[in-house]
Design a protein around this motif. Structure first.
Motif, PDB file in Angstrom:
ATOM      1  N   TYR A 109       0.839  -1.208   0.000  1.00 56.07           N
ATOM      2  CA  TYR A 109       0.000   0.000   0.000  1.00 56.07           C
ATOM      3  C   TYR A 109       0.870   1.252   0.000  1.00 56.07           C
ATOM      4  CZ  TYR A 109      -3.092   3.652   1.711  1.00 56.07           C
ATOM      5  OH  TYR A 109      -3.770   4.830   1.869  1.00 56.07           O
ATOM      6  N   ASP A 110       1.874   1.285   0.878  1.00 54.59           N
ATOM      7  CA  ASP A 110       2.737   2.466   0.973  1.00 54.59           C
ATOM      8  C   ASP A 110       3.526   2.699  -0.312  1.00 54.59           C
ATOM      9  OD1 ASP A 110       1.849   2.902   3.551  1.00 54.59           O
ATOM     10  OD2 ASP A 110       3.637   2.055   4.516  1.00 54.59           O
ATOM     11  N   VAL A 111       4.072   1.622  -0.893  1.00 59.43           N
ATOM     12  CA  VAL A 111       4.851   1.763  -2.131  1.00 59.43           C
ATOM     13  C   VAL A 111       3.945   2.261  -3.257  1.00 59.43           C
ATOM     14  CG1 VAL A 111       6.109   0.478  -3.918  1.00 59.43           C
ATOM     15  CG2 VAL A 111       6.640   0.100  -1.505  1.00 59.43           C
ATOM     16  N   HIS A 112       2.747   1.693  -3.358  1.00 56.85           N
ATOM     17  CA  HIS A 112       1.835   2.096  -4.439  1.00 56.85           C
ATOM     18  C   HIS A 112       1.220   3.465  -4.186  1.00 56.85           C
ATOM     19  CE1 HIS A 112       1.454  -1.561  -7.095  1.00 56.85           C
ATOM     20  NE2 HIS A 112       2.345  -1.899  -6.192  1.00 56.85           N
ATOM     21  N   LYS A 113       1.165   3.882  -2.944  1.00 56.39           N
ATOM     22  CA  LYS A 113       0.697   5.251  -2.654  1.00 56.39           C
ATOM     23  C   LYS A 113       1.726   6.256  -3.172  1.00 56.39           C
ATOM     24  CE  LYS A 113      -1.013   8.092   1.116  1.00 56.39           C
ATOM     25  NZ  LYS A 113      -1.168   8.204   2.567  1.00 56.39           N
ATOM     26  N   GLU A 114       2.999   5.904  -3.020  1.00 60.63           N
ATOM     27  CA  GLU A 114       4.082   6.758  -3.506  1.00 60.63           C
ATOM     28  C   GLU A 114       4.182   6.711  -5.031  1.00 60.63           C
ATOM     29  OE1 GLU A 114       8.861   6.556  -3.171  1.00 60.63           O
ATOM     30  OE2 GLU A 114       7.763   6.438  -1.270  1.00 60.63           O
ATOM     31  N   ASN A 115       4.024   5.495  -5.609  1.00 59.50           N
ATOM     32  CA  ASN A 115       4.102   5.320  -7.057  1.00 59.50           C
ATOM     33  C   ASN A 115       3.105   4.232  -7.456  1.00 59.50           C
ATOM     34  OD1 ASN A 115       4.636   4.788  -9.729  1.00 59.50           O
ATOM     35  ND2 ASN A 115       6.785   4.268  -9.432  1.00 59.50           N
ATOM     36  N   PRO A 116       1.928   4.626  -7.949  1.00 54.28           N
ATOM     37  CA  PRO A 116       0.897   3.633  -8.272  1.00 54.28           C
ATOM     38  C   PRO A 116       1.330   2.600  -9.313  1.00 54.28           C
ATOM     39  CG  PRO A 116       0.033   5.871  -8.435  1.00 54.28           C
ATOM     40  CD  PRO A 116       1.504   5.982  -8.205  1.00 54.28           C
ATOM     41  N   PHE A 117       2.383   2.868 -10.058  1.00 53.04           N
ATOM     42  CA  PHE A 117       2.813   1.966 -11.117  1.00 53.04           C
ATOM     43  C   PHE A 117       4.069   1.181 -10.737  1.00 53.04           C
ATOM     44  CE2 PHE A 117       0.391   5.381 -13.058  1.00 53.04           C
ATOM     45  CZ  PHE A 117      -0.601   4.648 -13.673  1.00 53.04           C
ATOM     46  N   ALA A 118       4.407   1.157  -9.458  1.00 50.47           N
ATOM     47  CA  ALA A 118       5.577   0.409  -8.993  1.00 50.47           C
ATOM     48  C   ALA A 118       5.395  -1.073  -9.315  1.00 50.47           C
ATOM     49  CB  ALA A 118       5.756   0.604  -7.495  1.00 50.47           C
ATOM     50  N   THR A 119       6.501  -1.751  -9.569  1.00 51.67           N
ATOM     51  CA  THR A 119       6.461  -3.179  -9.890  1.00 51.67           C
ATOM     52  C   THR A 119       6.447  -4.006  -8.603  1.00 51.67           C
ATOM     53  OG1 THR A 119       8.856  -3.447  -9.909  1.00 51.67           O
ATOM     54  CG2 THR A 119       7.821  -2.755 -11.981  1.00 51.67           C
ATOM     55  N   ASP A 120       6.120  -5.272  -8.748  1.00 51.39           N
ATOM     56  CA  ASP A 120       6.174  -6.183  -7.601  1.00 51.39           C
ATOM     57  C   ASP A 120       7.602  -6.258  -7.054  1.00 51.39           C
ATOM     58  OD1 ASP A 120       3.475  -6.745  -7.683  1.00 51.39           O
ATOM     59  OD2 ASP A 120       3.716  -8.631  -8.775  1.00 51.39           O
ATOM     60  N   SER A 121       8.571  -6.162  -7.918  1.00 49.22           N
ATOM     61  CA  SER A 121       9.970  -6.185  -7.476  1.00 49.22           C
ATOM     62  C   SER A 121      10.296  -4.968  -6.617  1.00 49.22           C
ATOM     63  CB  SER A 121      10.913  -6.255  -8.677  1.00 49.22           C
ATOM     64  OG  SER A 121      10.689  -7.454  -9.382  1.00 49.22           O
ATOM     65  N   ASP A 122       9.708  -3.825  -6.939  1.00 44.70           N
ATOM     66  CA  ASP A 122       9.897  -2.623  -6.119  1.00 44.70           C
ATOM     67  C   ASP A 122       9.316  -2.847  -4.722  1.00 44.70           C
ATOM     68  OD1 ASP A 122      11.022  -1.299  -8.340  1.00 44.70           O
ATOM     69  OD2 ASP A 122       9.073  -0.489  -8.951  1.00 44.70           O
ATOM     70  N   VAL A 123       8.165  -3.479  -4.672  1.00 45.54           N
ATOM     71  CA  VAL A 123       7.521  -3.771  -3.384  1.00 45.54           C
ATOM     72  C   VAL A 123       8.384  -4.744  -2.586  1.00 45.54           C
ATOM     73  CG1 VAL A 123       5.498  -4.794  -2.270  1.00 45.54           C
ATOM     74  CG2 VAL A 123       5.202  -3.302  -4.262  1.00 45.54           C
TER      75      VAL A 123
ATOM     76  N   TRP B 227       8.892  -4.491 -16.092  1.00 49.50           N
ATOM     77  CA  TRP B 227       8.505  -3.443 -17.035  1.00 49.50           C
ATOM     78  C   TRP B 227       8.459  -3.975 -18.459  1.00 49.50           C
ATOM     79  CZ3 TRP B 227       5.988   0.802 -16.256  1.00 49.50           C
ATOM     80  CH2 TRP B 227       6.081   1.459 -15.034  1.00 49.50           C
ATOM     81  N   GLN B 228       9.435  -4.797 -18.829  1.00 51.88           N
ATOM     82  CA  GLN B 228       9.455  -5.402 -20.168  1.00 51.88           C
ATOM     83  C   GLN B 228       8.180  -6.211 -20.403  1.00 51.88           C
ATOM     84  OE1 GLN B 228      11.548  -5.227 -22.727  1.00 51.88           O
ATOM     85  NE2 GLN B 228      13.224  -4.088 -21.809  1.00 51.88           N
ATOM     86  N   GLN B 229       7.791  -7.004 -19.398  1.00 54.63           N
ATOM     87  CA  GLN B 229       6.598  -7.832 -19.531  1.00 54.63           C
ATOM     88  C   GLN B 229       5.339  -6.968 -19.631  1.00 54.63           C
ATOM     89  OE1 GLN B 229       6.533 -11.200 -20.074  1.00 54.63           O
ATOM     90  NE2 GLN B 229       4.435 -10.681 -20.587  1.00 54.63           N
ATOM     91  N   ARG B 230       5.282  -5.927 -18.841  1.00 55.89           N
ATOM     92  CA  ARG B 230       4.121  -5.032 -18.898  1.00 55.89           C
ATOM     93  C   ARG B 230       4.029  -4.353 -20.264  1.00 55.89           C
ATOM     94  NH1 ARG B 230       4.736  -1.816 -13.259  1.00 55.89           N
ATOM     95  NH2 ARG B 230       2.890  -0.682 -13.976  1.00 55.89           N
ATOM     96  N   PHE B 231       5.196  -3.991 -20.837  1.00 52.45           N
ATOM     97  CA  PHE B 231       5.221  -3.387 -22.168  1.00 52.45           C
ATOM     98  C   PHE B 231       4.722  -4.377 -23.215  1.00 52.45           C
ATOM     99  CE2 PHE B 231       7.338  -2.321 -26.187  1.00 52.45           C
ATOM    100  CZ  PHE B 231       6.933  -1.005 -26.338  1.00 52.45           C
TER     101      PHE B 231
END
Length: 148
Positions: A47-61, A93-97
């Motif tokens: 929640y906190d990571v996505h609040k800061e950046n809604p498009f963060a990857t699972d790896s960022d979390v 990101w590559q997969q999302r693209f």
């Protein structure tokens, strides 16, 4: 009796009661409780990571979780983990693209035409090395539009 001694005695009695209760639980129930606590913590971090950046990857979390829960690693180990998680984030990101491209039924030649690039091969080479910021932004816009 001193107030702090009363509190200490009450806390110790409560701790003993809890330990007795906990020891009587089945291993399955203990595992459920542990998993529940883990899911609560990871949910809050997500929640906190996505609040800061809604498009963060699972790896960022995951990286944020590691930073918050594994602070006793040596700096060299943390740097190695950061590097690997950055690589995973780029792969995400590559997969999302690719998902965006597939959903829109776009080829690299189509993207080159829309961007005014020289050809599909140059676009493909550009996005396959490391997804450029413009492509990440396109994915963010696409995903935001998909949610609506």
């Amino acid at each position: 009796m001193d107030f702090s001694k009363e509190n200490l005695a009450a806390k110790q009695a409560a701790d003993r009661q809890y330990a007795k209760w906990y020891s009587q639980l089945s291993d399955e129930r203990k595992a459920e409780m542990l998993l529940s606590g883990y899911e609560f913590a990871t949910g809050k971090i997500r929640y906190d990571v996505h609040k800061e950046n809604p498009f963060a990857t699972d790896s960022d979390v995951r990286m944020r979780f590691i930073e918050l829960t594994q602070s006793d690693y040596p700096e060299s180990t943390m740097n190695f983990i950061r590097e690997k998680m950055h690589e995973r984030s780029e792969a995400d990101w590559q997969q999302r693209f690719k998902n965006m491209k597939k959903t829109l039924d776009w080829s690299y030649s189509d993207i080159a035409q829309y961007m005014g690039a020289s050809g599909g091969a140059s676009v493909k080479a550009s996005v396959n090395r490391q997804l450029p910021a413009f492509a990440k932004l396109a994915v963010c816009v696409f995903e935001a539009m998909q949610e609506k």
